[in-house]
Design an enzyme around this catalytic site. Structure first.
Site, PDB file in Angstrom:
ATOM      1  N   ARG A  49       0.885  -1.115   0.084  1.00 13.18           N
ATOM      2  CA  ARG A  49       0.183   0.080  -0.057  1.00 13.18           C
ATOM      3  C   ARG A  49       0.887   1.126  -0.081  1.00 13.18           C
ATOM      4  NH1 ARG A  49       1.425   2.312   3.789  1.00 13.18           N
ATOM      5  NH2 ARG A  49       0.353   3.968   3.697  1.00 13.18           N
ATOM      6  N   ALA A  51       0.817   5.129  -2.123  1.00  4.28           N
ATOM      7  CA  ALA A  51       0.758   5.455  -3.642  1.00  4.28           C
ATOM      8  C   ALA A  51       2.240   5.136  -4.577  1.00  4.28           C
ATOM      9  CB  ALA A  51       0.293   6.839  -3.865  1.00  4.28           C
ATOM     10  N   GLN A 199      -3.181   2.990   9.869  1.00  4.20           N
ATOM     11  CA  GLN A 199      -1.866   3.092   9.231  1.00  4.20           C
ATOM     12  C   GLN A 199      -0.670   3.918   9.987  1.00  4.20           C
ATOM     13  OE1 GLN A 199      -4.652   3.348   7.624  1.00  4.20           O
ATOM     14  NE2 GLN A 199      -4.592   2.681   5.374  1.00  4.20           N
ATOM     15  N   ASP A 240      -1.997  10.863  -2.667  1.00  2.00           N
ATOM     16  CA  ASP A 240      -2.438   9.662  -3.714  1.00  2.00           C
ATOM     17  C   ASP A 240      -2.651  10.065  -4.959  1.00  2.00           C
ATOM     18  OD1 ASP A 240      -3.222   8.635  -1.032  1.00  2.00           O
ATOM     19  OD2 ASP A 240      -2.997   6.796  -2.019  1.00  2.00           O
ATOM     20  N   LYS A 251      -5.200  10.072   2.497  1.00  3.93           N
ATOM     21  CA  LYS A 251      -6.064   9.375   3.444  1.00  3.93           C
ATOM     22  C   LYS A 251      -7.239   9.911   4.063  1.00  3.93           C
ATOM     23  CE  LYS A 251      -5.879   5.700   3.860  1.00  3.93           C
ATOM     24  NZ  LYS A 251      -6.672   4.669   3.195  1.00  3.93           N
TER      25      LYS A 251
HETATM   26  O1  MRU Z   1      -4.863   3.338   1.801  1.00  3.08           O
HETATM   27  P1  MRU Z   1      -3.484   3.558   1.850  1.00  3.08           P
HETATM   28  O2  MRU Z   1      -2.831   3.034   3.145  1.00  3.08           O
HETATM   29  O3  MRU Z   1      -2.682   2.809   0.686  1.00  3.08           O
HETATM   30  O4  MRU Z   1      -3.370   5.075   1.774  1.00  3.08           O
HETATM   31  C1  MRU Z   1      -2.068   5.632   1.975  1.00  3.08           C
HETATM   32  C2  MRU Z   1      -2.128   7.261   1.951  1.00  3.08           C
HETATM   33  O5  MRU Z   1      -3.142   7.762   2.075  1.00  3.08           O
HETATM   34  C3  MRU Z   1      -0.766   7.673   1.855  1.00  3.08           C
HETATM   35  O6  MRU Z   1      -0.838   8.747   2.715  1.00  3.08           O
HETATM   36  C4  MRU Z   1      -0.584   7.959   0.481  1.00  3.08           C
HETATM   37  O7  MRU Z   1      -0.435   6.836  -0.177  1.00  3.08           O
HETATM   38  C5  MRU Z   1       0.858   8.554   0.321  1.00  3.08           C
HETATM   39  S1  MRU Z   1       2.173   7.317   0.244  1.00  3.08           S
HETATM   40  C6  MRU Z   1       3.667   8.084   0.253  1.00  3.08           C
END
Ligand code: MRU
Length: 342
Positions: A49, A51, A199, A240, A251
């Site tokens: 997980r 981005a 997370q 993302d 998120k």
């Molecule tokens: O659902 P997730 O855990 O994949 O969400 C991740 C996020 O929102 C992160 O903050 C985002 O991907 C930035 S990653 C460097």
């Protein structure tokens, strides 16, 4: 920092090796994946997980899918490549890095289409490795750029996990934290736990404290209290997908943090690679937002359900922070201030 090996290719075994992020912080279980359905599920279930990490993973995944299509004629090969590319792209909608990486791989495939299939596969593998390396370099440079915005001893708040686990290197929002830690900045880091999948608690608090940083964990609804106490000097979050006008999907809960930061006059920085910017979308209203299952809110993490059976649940995985709430967007190519032109 510890070597987290978020995503790696084992080309001899034709497998992708990932650290299963659903098991952290209690269990460091590695997964070895080789089938298209396993790749899809790993993204869907958030075993991999964040981005940028999803983008790197998708590049290796489509390369391994192409290896499985070897032995067919060229048209059949490209038909199968396209089918698997679309299948992988449908696993999660919000992070643009997924389709960005797959389209980049598609471009390489098309460029080499007149060559024998083994040459196409070689080019695909090299491109996936390039995407991986570029992400690692981008994270470090994002950290160097973001560090220019911070002072020694700052209190820094972050939301979700935009760390090493979400990328190939220092993370995005965490890159300046890692670099500052190496250079004696003595930051005080505050992690939102990040409901409903935690997370921040499971991943960010884990990786930053393991690196020896001063980390404090708080529930998402404590952010305004924390900011009013004067302990936060800056907010750093990942992204993302960033639309052309700077609206940023990240998120769920990020936009509430940004609203509170605006009220308390605390700078709010979005950190991410250029691969997370989607200039094809005029504003955040066009960003697809993933909806996830009710059970993530009502029963996950608890021994017994924490809500009435069959209650209706609202569970978007991301929200869009309006560009007016963002102080600057920090990328590997530089720091962008409004009005944005990427
Ligand atoms: O659902 P997730 O855990 O994949 O969400 C991740 C996020 O929102 C992160 O903050 C985002 O991907 C930035 S990653 C460097």
């Amino acid at each position: 920092m510890q070597n987290l090996q978020t995503v790696a290719l084992d080309d001899a075994a034709k497998e992708i090796v990932i650290l299963d992020q659903t098991r952290l912080p209690n269990d460091r279980r590695m997964l070895r994946l080789s089938l298209p359905e396993q790749f899809y599920t790993a993204i869907r279930k958030l075993e991999v997980r964040g981005a940028p990490a999803i983008g790197v993973f998708a590049a290796y995944a489509i390369y391994l899918c192409a290896c499985r299509a070897d032995g067919t004629d060229r048209d059949g090969f490209y038909r199968e490549f396209t089918k698997q590319k679309e299948y992988l792209a449908s696993s999660r909608p919000t992070a643009v890095n997924l389709s960005w990486a797959l389209e980049r791989m598609d471009g390489v495939c098309k460029d080499h289409m007149s060559e024998p299939i083994p040459s196409i596969l070689k080019a695909l593998k090299e491109e996936a490795e390039k995407i991986h390396k570029e992400d690692e370099d981008a994270c470090r440079q994002i950290g160097e750029n973001a560090l220019t915005l911070l002072k020694k001893g700052d209190g820094l708040l972050t939301h979700c996990n935009a760390g090493a686990l979400a990328t190939s290197g220092y993370g995005t929002a965490t890159a300046a934290m890692y670099l500052g830690h190496e250079r004696g900045y003595d930051f005080h880091i505050y992690c939102d736990e990040t409901r409903p999948l935690l997370q921040g608690a499971r991943l960010t608090a884990y990786e930053l404290s393991a690196a020896g940083m001063d980390v404090m964990l708080e529930c998402d609804n404590m952010v305004a209290s924390l900011m009013s106490s004067g302990r936060i000097n800056a907010v750093l979050v990942g992204c993302d997908r960033v639309a052309a006008n700077g609206d940023t999907a990240n998120k769920i809960g990020t936009s509430v943090v940004a609203l509170a930061a605006k009220h308390y006059k605390i700078p709010f920085y979005v950190c991410g690679p250029m691969s997370s910017i989607d200039p094809s979308l005029a504003s955040g209203a066009d960003i697809p937002i993933e909806q996830r299952s009710a059970g993530e809110v009502t029963s996950m993490w608890y021994e017994q359900p924490m809500a009435p059976k069959d209650i209706k649940v609202y569970n978007p995985a991301f929200d869009v922070t309006d560009h007016s709430l963002i102080t600057a967007i920090v990328t590997e190519t530089g720091i962008f201030y409004p009005p944005y032109s990427f």
